[in-house]
Design a protein around this motif. Sequence first.
Motif, PDB file in Angstrom:
ATOM      1  N   HIS A  83       0.826  -1.204   0.000  1.00 53.03           N
ATOM      2  CA  HIS A  83       0.000   0.000   0.000  1.00 53.03           C
ATOM      3  C   HIS A  83       0.862   1.257   0.000  1.00 53.03           C
ATOM      4  O   HIS A  83       1.857   1.319   0.723  1.00 53.03           O
ATOM      5  N   VAL A  84       0.434   2.223  -0.764  1.00 53.53           N
ATOM      6  CA  VAL A  84       0.992   3.570  -0.697  1.00 53.53           C
ATOM      7  C   VAL A  84      -0.189   4.474  -0.351  1.00 53.53           C
ATOM      8  O   VAL A  84      -1.181   4.505  -1.085  1.00 53.53           O
ATOM      9  N   VAL A  85      -0.092   5.174   0.778  1.00 57.73           N
ATOM     10  CA  VAL A  85      -1.198   5.995   1.268  1.00 57.73           C
ATOM     11  C   VAL A  85      -0.734   7.448   1.317  1.00 57.73           C
ATOM     12  O   VAL A  85       0.336   7.753   1.852  1.00 57.73           O
ATOM     13  N   SER A  86      -1.554   8.336   0.759  1.00 52.35           N
ATOM     14  CA  SER A  86      -1.212   9.759   0.745  1.00 52.35           C
ATOM     15  C   SER A  86      -1.346  10.370   2.134  1.00 52.35           C
ATOM     16  O   SER A  86      -1.873   9.741   3.062  1.00 52.35           O
ATOM     17  N   ALA A  87      -0.914  11.592   2.233  1.00 55.96           N
ATOM     18  CA  ALA A  87      -1.157  12.351   3.459  1.00 55.96           C
ATOM     19  C   ALA A  87      -2.663  12.506   3.642  1.00 55.96           C
ATOM     20  O   ALA A  87      -3.420  12.578   2.675  1.00 55.96           O
ATOM     21  N   ALA A  88      -3.079  12.510   4.876  1.00 56.67           N
ATOM     22  CA  ALA A  88      -4.507  12.596   5.190  1.00 56.67           C
ATOM     23  C   ALA A  88      -5.017  14.021   5.064  1.00 56.67           C
ATOM     24  O   ALA A  88      -4.275  14.982   5.276  1.00 56.67           O
ATOM     25  N   ARG A  89      -6.282  14.136   4.723  1.00 58.86           N
ATOM     26  CA  ARG A  89      -7.007  15.401   4.800  1.00 58.86           C
ATOM     27  C   ARG A  89      -8.012  15.241   5.936  1.00 58.86           C
ATOM     28  O   ARG A  89      -8.823  14.323   5.923  1.00 58.86           O
ATOM     29  N   ILE A  90      -7.927  16.100   6.928  1.00 55.53           N
ATOM     30  CA  ILE A  90      -8.900  16.099   8.020  1.00 55.53           C
ATOM     31  C   ILE A  90     -10.085  16.937   7.548  1.00 55.53           C
ATOM     32  O   ILE A  90      -9.949  18.142   7.308  1.00 55.53           O
ATOM     33  N   LEU A  91     -11.232  16.296   7.405  1.00 54.61           N
ATOM     34  CA  LEU A  91     -12.404  16.980   6.876  1.00 54.61           C
ATOM     35  C   LEU A  91     -13.242  17.617   7.975  1.00 54.61           C
ATOM     36  O   LEU A  91     -13.839  18.677   7.778  1.00 54.61           O
ATOM     37  N   ARG A  92     -13.294  16.952   9.131  1.00 55.05           N
ATOM     38  CA  ARG A  92     -14.082  17.461  10.254  1.00 55.05           C
ATOM     39  C   ARG A  92     -13.554  16.828  11.526  1.00 55.05           C
ATOM     40  O   ARG A  92     -13.113  15.676  11.534  1.00 55.05           O
ATOM     41  N   ASP A  94     -14.420  16.879  15.917  1.00 54.12           N
ATOM     42  CA  ASP A  94     -14.975  17.403  17.153  1.00 54.12           C
ATOM     43  C   ASP A  94     -14.308  16.658  18.295  1.00 54.12           C
ATOM     44  O   ASP A  94     -13.300  15.991  18.086  1.00 54.12           O
ATOM     45  N   ARG A  95     -14.842  16.721  19.474  1.00 51.18           N
ATOM     46  CA  ARG A  95     -14.167  16.125  20.632  1.00 51.18           C
ATOM     47  C   ARG A  95     -14.037  14.613  20.528  1.00 51.18           C
ATOM     48  O   ARG A  95     -13.120  14.027  21.077  1.00 51.18           O
ATOM     49  N   GLU A  96     -14.975  13.956  19.844  1.00 46.20           N
ATOM     50  CA  GLU A  96     -14.998  12.495  19.820  1.00 46.20           C
ATOM     51  C   GLU A  96     -14.696  11.880  18.463  1.00 46.20           C
ATOM     52  O   GLU A  96     -14.239  10.742  18.388  1.00 46.20           O
ATOM     53  N   VAL A  97     -14.960  12.602  17.378  1.00 46.38           N
ATOM     54  CA  VAL A  97     -14.911  12.023  16.037  1.00 46.38           C
ATOM     55  C   VAL A  97     -14.011  12.842  15.120  1.00 46.38           C
ATOM     56  O   VAL A  97     -14.023  14.069  15.163  1.00 46.38           O
ATOM     57  N   ILE A  98     -13.253  12.127  14.304  1.00 45.20           N
ATOM     58  CA  ILE A  98     -12.458  12.750  13.246  1.00 45.20           C
ATOM     59  C   ILE A  98     -12.924  12.130  11.934  1.00 45.20           C
ATOM     60  O   ILE A  98     -12.986  10.908  11.813  1.00 45.20           O
ATOM     61  N   GLU A  99     -13.263  12.959  10.972  1.00 39.99           N
ATOM     62  CA  GLU A  99     -13.558  12.480   9.632  1.00 39.99           C
ATOM     63  C   GLU A  99     -12.380  12.852   8.759  1.00 39.99           C
ATOM     64  O   GLU A  99     -11.956  14.012   8.741  1.00 39.99           O
ATOM     65  N   ALA A 100     -11.822  11.863   8.071  1.00 42.83           N
ATOM     66  CA  ALA A 100     -10.604  12.078   7.286  1.00 42.83           C
ATOM     67  C   ALA A 100     -10.705  11.337   5.968  1.00 42.83           C
ATOM     68  O   ALA A 100     -11.514  10.415   5.802  1.00 42.83           O
ATOM     69  N   GLU A 101      -9.852  11.738   5.047  1.00 39.64           N
ATOM     70  CA  GLU A 101      -9.798  11.110   3.734  1.00 39.64           C
ATOM     71  C   GLU A 101      -8.338  11.036   3.299  1.00 39.64           C
ATOM     72  O   GLU A 101      -7.551  11.938   3.586  1.00 39.64           O
ATOM     73  N   ALA A 102      -7.987   9.960   2.618  1.00 35.94           N
ATOM     74  CA  ALA A 102      -6.638   9.812   2.060  1.00 35.94           C
ATOM     75  C   ALA A 102      -6.727   8.978   0.792  1.00 35.94           C
ATOM     76  O   ALA A 102      -7.568   8.078   0.687  1.00 35.94           O
ATOM     77  N   SER A 103      -5.883   9.273  -0.161  1.00 41.26           N
ATOM     78  CA  SER A 103      -5.803   8.463  -1.376  1.00 41.26           C
ATOM     79  C   SER A 103      -4.909   7.268  -1.117  1.00 41.26           C
ATOM     80  O   SER A 103      -4.012   7.316  -0.280  1.00 41.26           O
ATOM     81  N   TYR A 104      -5.179   6.192  -1.860  1.00 46.07           N
ATOM     82  CA  TYR A 104      -4.335   5.004  -1.728  1.00 46.07           C
ATOM     83  C   TYR A 104      -4.094   4.376  -3.095  1.00 46.07           C
ATOM     84  O   TYR A 104      -4.880   4.561  -4.028  1.00 46.07           O
ATOM     85  N   ALA A 105      -3.005   3.644  -3.185  1.00 44.63           N
ATOM     86  CA  ALA A 105      -2.730   2.764  -4.322  1.00 44.63           C
ATOM     87  C   ALA A 105      -2.251   1.447  -3.737  1.00 44.63           C
ATOM     88  O   ALA A 105      -1.444   1.431  -2.810  1.00 44.63           O
ATOM     89  N   VAL A 106      -2.797   0.347  -4.261  1.00 46.39           N
ATOM     90  CA  VAL A 106      -2.406  -0.978  -3.803  1.00 46.39           C
ATOM     91  C   VAL A 106      -1.774  -1.704  -4.990  1.00 46.39           C
ATOM     92  O   VAL A 106      -2.388  -1.814  -6.051  1.00 46.39           O
ATOM     93  N   PHE A 107      -0.552  -2.167  -4.784  1.00 51.00           N
ATOM     94  CA  PHE A 107       0.158  -2.947  -5.788  1.00 51.00           C
ATOM     95  C   PHE A 107       0.104  -4.405  -5.370  1.00 51.00           C
ATOM     96  O   PHE A 107       0.197  -4.724  -4.185  1.00 51.00           O
TER      97      PHE A 107
END
Length: 156
Positions: A83-92, A94-107
């Motif tokens: 796996h190659v995973v990009s740097a994360a983007r924190i979308l949202r 709060d105190r309990e939850v983090i919503e994040a997104e990252a791109s990936y490529a699987v070889f």
Amino acid sequence: MSIETYLQVSELHQDYAAAVDAQDWERWINIFTDDCVYRVQSRENFDRGMPMAALSLDSKGMLKDRIYGITETIFHDPYMQRHVVSAARILRQDREVIEAEASYAVFRTKYDGIAEVFNVGRYIDRLIQTEDGLRIQSRICVFDNDMILNSLIYPI
């Protein structure tokens, strides 16, 4: 968002990739919460809000069942993943939850072959802070291609 949060999310993404690449299934399962959702879904179905997914697991128990199937019952031509995973983007956050997104490529590399691009897309995550650190409550792996080569055995 703090730099500490960003680093925790990045470390979680790298730990996830390392666990899957090493086929360390116990470690992979423990990255998730008990009530987790893990789904591998085409971009087209995700964008249209369609529920059909190549793989859909709705609890840690279902993750364990999948790993049992991989290691004990499914007959397949073995291969390795990287796996190659990009740097994360924190979308949202709060105190309990983090919503994040990252791109990936699987070889994928078969033991008697060359490496090939197996799957490319993005992780859409809902992360929860627990006593044991950051854990995945929901991971939707949205793959960009219309089809998955051969079959989906190992987690993305």
